[in-house]
Design a protein around this motif. Structure first.
Motif, PDB file in Angstrom:
ATOM      1  N   ARG A  61       3.756  10.418  -9.621  1.00 45.88           N
ATOM      2  CA  ARG A  61       2.772  10.552 -10.742  1.00 45.88           C
ATOM      3  C   ARG A  61       2.281  12.116 -10.873  1.00 45.88           C
ATOM      4  NH1 ARG A  61      -2.299  11.373 -11.497  1.00 45.88           N
ATOM      5  NH2 ARG A  61      -2.719   9.660 -10.129  1.00 45.88           N
ATOM      6  N   VAL A  62       1.669  12.352  -9.794  1.00 46.32           N
ATOM      7  CA  VAL A  62       1.107  13.776  -9.450  1.00 46.32           C
ATOM      8  C   VAL A  62       1.965  14.729  -9.666  1.00 46.32           C
ATOM      9  CG1 VAL A  62       0.027  15.356  -7.876  1.00 46.32           C
ATOM     10  CG2 VAL A  62      -0.979  12.854  -8.366  1.00 46.32           C
ATOM     11  N   ALA A  63       3.364  14.441  -9.133  1.00 44.92           N
ATOM     12  CA  ALA A  63       4.419  15.461  -9.180  1.00 44.92           C
ATOM     13  C   ALA A  63       4.931  15.873 -10.740  1.00 44.92           C
ATOM     14  CB  ALA A  63       5.651  15.219  -8.273  1.00 44.92           C
ATOM     15  N   TYR A  64       4.774  14.572 -11.148  1.00 40.03           N
ATOM     16  CA  TYR A  64       5.133  14.723 -12.818  1.00 40.03           C
ATOM     17  C   TYR A  64       4.132  15.686 -13.628  1.00 40.03           C
ATOM     18  CZ  TYR A  64       8.481  10.756 -11.892  1.00 40.03           C
ATOM     19  OH  TYR A  64       9.243   9.883 -11.293  1.00 40.03           O
ATOM     20  N   GLU A  65       2.791  15.263 -13.148  1.00 39.72           N
ATOM     21  CA  GLU A  65       1.769  16.002 -14.055  1.00 39.72           C
ATOM     22  C   GLU A  65       1.724  17.484 -13.579  1.00 39.72           C
ATOM     23  OE1 GLU A  65      -1.712  13.335 -13.908  1.00 39.72           O
ATOM     24  OE2 GLU A  65      -0.815  12.187 -15.607  1.00 39.72           O
ATOM     25  N   LEU A  66       1.947  17.650 -12.436  1.00 42.56           N
ATOM     26  CA  LEU A  66       2.142  19.103 -11.749  1.00 42.56           C
ATOM     27  C   LEU A  66       3.094  19.809 -12.987  1.00 42.56           C
ATOM     28  CD1 LEU A  66       1.346  19.014  -7.967  1.00 42.56           C
ATOM     29  CD2 LEU A  66      -0.097  20.276  -9.765  1.00 42.56           C
TER      30      LEU A  66
ATOM     31  N   VAL B 204       5.269  27.188  -5.336  1.00 47.83           N
ATOM     32  CA  VAL B 204       6.402  26.207  -5.301  1.00 47.83           C
ATOM     33  C   VAL B 204       6.671  25.748  -6.603  1.00 47.83           C
ATOM     34  CG1 VAL B 204       4.640  24.325  -4.825  1.00 47.83           C
ATOM     35  CG2 VAL B 204       7.212  24.314  -4.039  1.00 47.83           C
ATOM     36  N   GLU B 205       7.699  25.299  -6.950  1.00 50.52           N
ATOM     37  CA  GLU B 205       7.895  25.051  -8.465  1.00 50.52           C
ATOM     38  C   GLU B 205       7.711  23.281  -8.233  1.00 50.52           C
ATOM     39  OE1 GLU B 205       9.387  24.580 -12.375  1.00 50.52           O
ATOM     40  OE2 GLU B 205       9.182  26.549 -10.971  1.00 50.52           O
ATOM     41  N   PRO B 206       6.619  22.828  -9.004  1.00 50.26           N
ATOM     42  CA  PRO B 206       6.308  21.401  -9.016  1.00 50.26           C
ATOM     43  C   PRO B 206       7.222  20.704  -9.400  1.00 50.26           C
ATOM     44  CG  PRO B 206       5.068  22.535 -10.524  1.00 50.26           C
ATOM     45  CD  PRO B 206       6.092  23.547  -9.932  1.00 50.26           C
ATOM     46  N   VAL B 207       7.735  20.015  -8.773  1.00 49.03           N
ATOM     47  CA  VAL B 207       9.049  18.865  -9.167  1.00 49.03           C
ATOM     48  C   VAL B 207       8.586  17.499  -8.546  1.00 49.03           C
ATOM     49  CG1 VAL B 207      10.636  20.489  -9.312  1.00 49.03           C
ATOM     50  CG2 VAL B 207      10.612  19.547  -7.042  1.00 49.03           C
TER      51      VAL B 207
ATOM     52  N   SER C 124       0.854  -1.117   0.119  1.00 48.18           N
ATOM     53  CA  SER C 124      -0.019  -0.103  -0.026  1.00 48.18           C
ATOM     54  C   SER C 124       0.912   1.337  -0.087  1.00 48.18           C
ATOM     55  CB  SER C 124      -0.872  -0.036   1.256  1.00 48.18           C
ATOM     56  OG  SER C 124      -1.831  -1.069   1.079  1.00 48.18           O
ATOM     57  N   GLU C 125       2.101   1.300   0.508  1.00 44.77           N
ATOM     58  CA  GLU C 125       2.732   2.419   0.828  1.00 44.77           C
ATOM     59  C   GLU C 125       3.653   2.634  -0.697  1.00 44.77           C
ATOM     60  OE1 GLU C 125       5.067   5.609   1.686  1.00 44.77           O
ATOM     61  OE2 GLU C 125       3.754   4.756   2.970  1.00 44.77           O
ATOM     62  N   ARG C 126       3.915   1.581  -1.139  1.00 43.59           N
ATOM     63  CA  ARG C 126       4.673   1.613  -2.383  1.00 43.59           C
ATOM     64  C   ARG C 126       3.412   2.340  -3.450  1.00 43.59           C
ATOM     65  NH1 ARG C 126       5.911  -3.710  -5.795  1.00 43.59           N
ATOM     66  NH2 ARG C 126       7.068  -4.210  -3.981  1.00 43.59           N
ATOM     67  N   ARG C 127       2.395   2.005  -3.508  1.00 40.68           N
ATOM     68  CA  ARG C 127       1.460   2.511  -4.453  1.00 40.68           C
ATOM     69  C   ARG C 127       1.039   3.913  -4.166  1.00 40.68           C
ATOM     70  NH1 ARG C 127      -4.310   3.097  -4.068  1.00 40.68           N
ATOM     71  NH2 ARG C 127      -5.284   3.156  -6.164  1.00 40.68           N
ATOM     72  N   LEU C 128       1.017   4.405  -2.805  1.00 39.97           N
ATOM     73  CA  LEU C 128       0.785   5.782  -2.669  1.00 39.97           C
ATOM     74  C   LEU C 128       1.951   6.455  -2.911  1.00 39.97           C
ATOM     75  CD1 LEU C 128      -0.878   5.718   0.980  1.00 39.97           C
ATOM     76  CD2 LEU C 128      -1.820   6.737  -1.080  1.00 39.97           C
ATOM     77  N   SER C 129       3.250   6.075  -2.811  1.00 42.77           N
ATOM     78  CA  SER C 129       4.482   6.727  -3.249  1.00 42.77           C
ATOM     79  C   SER C 129       4.511   6.871  -4.622  1.00 42.77           C
ATOM     80  CB  SER C 129       5.571   6.029  -2.770  1.00 42.77           C
ATOM     81  OG  SER C 129       5.712   6.060  -1.438  1.00 42.77           O
ATOM     82  N   MET C 130       4.265   6.001  -5.568  1.00 46.83           N
ATOM     83  CA  MET C 130       4.026   6.131  -6.868  1.00 46.83           C
ATOM     84  C   MET C 130       2.933   6.999  -7.269  1.00 46.83           C
ATOM     85  SD  MET C 130       4.011   1.770  -7.815  1.00 46.83           S
ATOM     86  CE  MET C 130       3.649   2.079  -9.350  1.00 46.83           C
ATOM     87  N   ILE C 131       1.785   7.277  -6.559  1.00 50.60           N
ATOM     88  CA  ILE C 131       0.771   8.097  -7.071  1.00 50.60           C
ATOM     89  C   ILE C 131       1.435   9.568  -6.769  1.00 50.60           C
ATOM     90  CG2 ILE C 131      -1.415   8.979  -6.356  1.00 50.60           C
ATOM     91  CD1 ILE C 131      -2.320   6.116  -5.737  1.00 50.60           C
ATOM     92  N   GLU C 132       1.977   9.736  -5.726  1.00 48.84           N
ATOM     93  CA  GLU C 132       2.615  11.098  -5.262  1.00 48.84           C
ATOM     94  C   GLU C 132       3.717  11.273  -6.335  1.00 48.84           C
ATOM     95  OE1 GLU C 132       2.085  10.922  -0.368  1.00 48.84           O
ATOM     96  OE2 GLU C 132       4.165  10.323  -1.507  1.00 48.84           O
TER      97      GLU C 132
ATOM     98  N   GLU D  12       1.215  14.226   4.255  1.00 48.89           N
ATOM     99  CA  GLU D  12       1.552  15.658   3.953  1.00 48.89           C
ATOM    100  C   GLU D  12       1.809  16.152   2.545  1.00 48.89           C
ATOM    101  OE1 GLU D  12       3.543  17.987   6.852  1.00 48.89           O
ATOM    102  OE2 GLU D  12       3.614  16.266   8.101  1.00 48.89           O
ATOM    103  N   ARG D  13       2.278  15.078   1.722  1.00 45.60           N
ATOM    104  CA  ARG D  13       2.814  15.584   0.504  1.00 45.60           C
ATOM    105  C   ARG D  13       1.469  15.503  -0.602  1.00 45.60           C
ATOM    106  NH1 ARG D  13       6.576  12.376  -4.188  1.00 45.60           N
ATOM    107  NH2 ARG D  13       7.003  14.239  -5.374  1.00 45.60           N
ATOM    108  N   LEU D  14       0.457  14.686  -0.311  1.00 46.53           N
ATOM    109  CA  LEU D  14      -0.678  14.902  -0.955  1.00 46.53           C
ATOM    110  C   LEU D  14      -1.388  16.271  -0.803  1.00 46.53           C
ATOM    111  CD1 LEU D  14      -2.294  11.256  -0.563  1.00 46.53           C
ATOM    112  CD2 LEU D  14      -1.476  12.423  -2.745  1.00 46.53           C
TER     113      LEU D  14
END
Length: 421
Positions: free
Chosen positions: A126-131, A211-214, A116-124, A154-156
């Motif tokens: 992917r969101v960073a790339y798309e931002l 913030v610069e989305p990276v 579950s942690e791995r999946r959430l990290s992958m989502i974060e 907190e990152r989400l």
């Protein structure tokens, strides 16, 4: 191979029913029928004292997901944000619901948490790339849902605040910060971290782009991981086992694409001092050209007082593959995931010397059949998946003479024949 006892522990923990063995057999039979319906009739084999699952390289979603994630991170490191986002989306599309639901044993729970942690990290990620690609409008609704499902991430929250602010919705971004702070204080007794506080401050100061989305810091700086060359030198006066060297080299060496289905593993066993390490090094050096993406080596010190922990070995391997100390994963499972991701699809030979047991070795295995593993140990490591066993017995008289002659030279051997074996 997984023993029936371990399966019982995984399902029922410390309180199995008296019919546990029979129920495990019924479950395995049902799994076999289900797989046969998918034209996979021979995946699960009965191997005393348990079961073995034989899968090809692309039959496990988790392995495909690892390879796509590794490609995504490489693309991001090279500045190809669109490719990175697309690959991470493809990796996430392989996940269907929560993993390992319905079983709450202590054996399974850590794996469920880890997945579950791995999946959430992958989502974060992917969101960073798309931002970074300016897709904040499409992300807001998804981030509202994600922060509701995972209010302690907190990152989400930071990504939601960033997306809202980039859309000019500053008041909503500040409201998101208020909700994040409220839940963190209530649930954990903690104030928001530095990133959230910095975001709030920049919004209050009127910055339209706070913030610069990276994306996450890439695990390595190069476009592709480096090719490590970690093998110690081969022993020149090694005893003559030419036939065995050729045999093992053939089992680990060149394979066609059709043959690259299972991870290639050779385990060399035998008593201490018999020459296992020298044999393994000779095989490894013979094969170095067939593994152009690198060779990794670790002395596991399995027969010493303090055998090396798998995480220590993985951290060494990750450093050799270019992972920065600041990007080193926090846990053994995360180190193993990162390692498998970095070597996925690459031709790398891994030599693990002086292994204590299977538990020390298994976390160090890659998840791709393009790699090969050579292990030495005093005991037979029969529990390793797909292992080919090679037992090194005592030297024959001819081998002893050949080895001694190589060490002292032909001239001295001829001059003192009485001292030879």
């Amino acid at each position: 191979m997984v023993t029936t006892e371990r399966l019982i522990d995984a399902v029922w923990g410390d309180d199995p029913p008296s019919s546990a063995r029979a129920q495990i057999q019924i479950c395995v039979s049902r799994l076999r029928r289900a797989l046969a319906d998918l034209c996979l009739p021979d995946v699960i084999s009965t191997v005393a004292p348990g079961y073995l699952m034989l899968v090809e390289q692309d039959q496990l979603d988790v392995h495909v997901s690892e390879r796509l994630t590794a490609f995504s991170r490489q693309a991001a490191s090279a500045g190809r944000q669109a490719e990175a986002a697309e690959a991470m989306r493809a990796a996430l599309a392989l996940w269907h619901g929560e993993p390992l639901t319905g079983i709450d044993s202590e054996l399974v729970k850590p794996a469920r948490i880890h997945l579950s942690e791995r999946r959430l990290s992958m989502i974060e990620e992917r969101v960073a790339y798309e931002l970074g690609l300016g897709r904040e409008r499409e992300l807001v609704e998804e981030l509202l849902t994600l922060t509701g499902e995972h209010p302690l991430r907190e990152r989400l929250w930071a990504q939601l605040m960033t997306a809202l602010c980039l859309l000019g919705r500053r008041s909503e971004a500040l409201e998101a910060y208020r909700r994040a702070r409220e839940v963190l204080v209530m649930e954990l007794g903690l104030e928001p971290g530095e990133e959230l506080r910095r975001l709030q401050k920049s919004i209050l100061n009127g910055q339209s782009e706070p913030v610069e989305p990276v994306a996450s810091e890439p695990a390595y700086a190069e476009e592709a991981p480096p090719a490590p060359q970690c093998l110690p030198p081969s022993v020149s006066d090694f005893l003559d086992h030419a036939q065995l060297v050729d045999q093992l080299s053939g089992e680990l060496g060149h394979c066609s694409a059709d043959q690259l289905r299972d991870l290639r593993v050779v385990a060399i066993s035998g008593m201490g001092g018999i020459g296992k390490t020298a044999l393994a090094l000779q095989v490894a050096h013979n094969l170095a050209a067939e593994f152009p993406d690198g060779q990794l080596f670790a002395d596991l010190d399995g027969t010493g007082a303090h055998p090396l922990a798998p995480r220590q070995v993985l951290e060494r391997f990750l450093r050799a593959l270019g992972v920065a100390a600041t990007a080193m994963p926090a846990s053994l499972s995360e180190c193993a995931d990162t390692f498998r991701g970095l070597v996925a699809g690459r031709k790398i030979l891994i030599l693990l010397d002086d292994a204590a047991d299977e538990a020390q070795v298994l976390p160090l295995f890659p998840g791709t059949a393009s790699c090969a593993v050579l292990v030495t140990s005093r005991g037979r490591l029969a529990g390793l998946p797909g292992v080919r066993q090679a037992y090194l017995s005592l030297l024959t008289t001819a081998q002893s003479v050949s080895m001694l002659t190589a060490m002292i030279g032909d001239e001295r051997a001829r001059a003192e024949p009485a001292q030879m074996p």
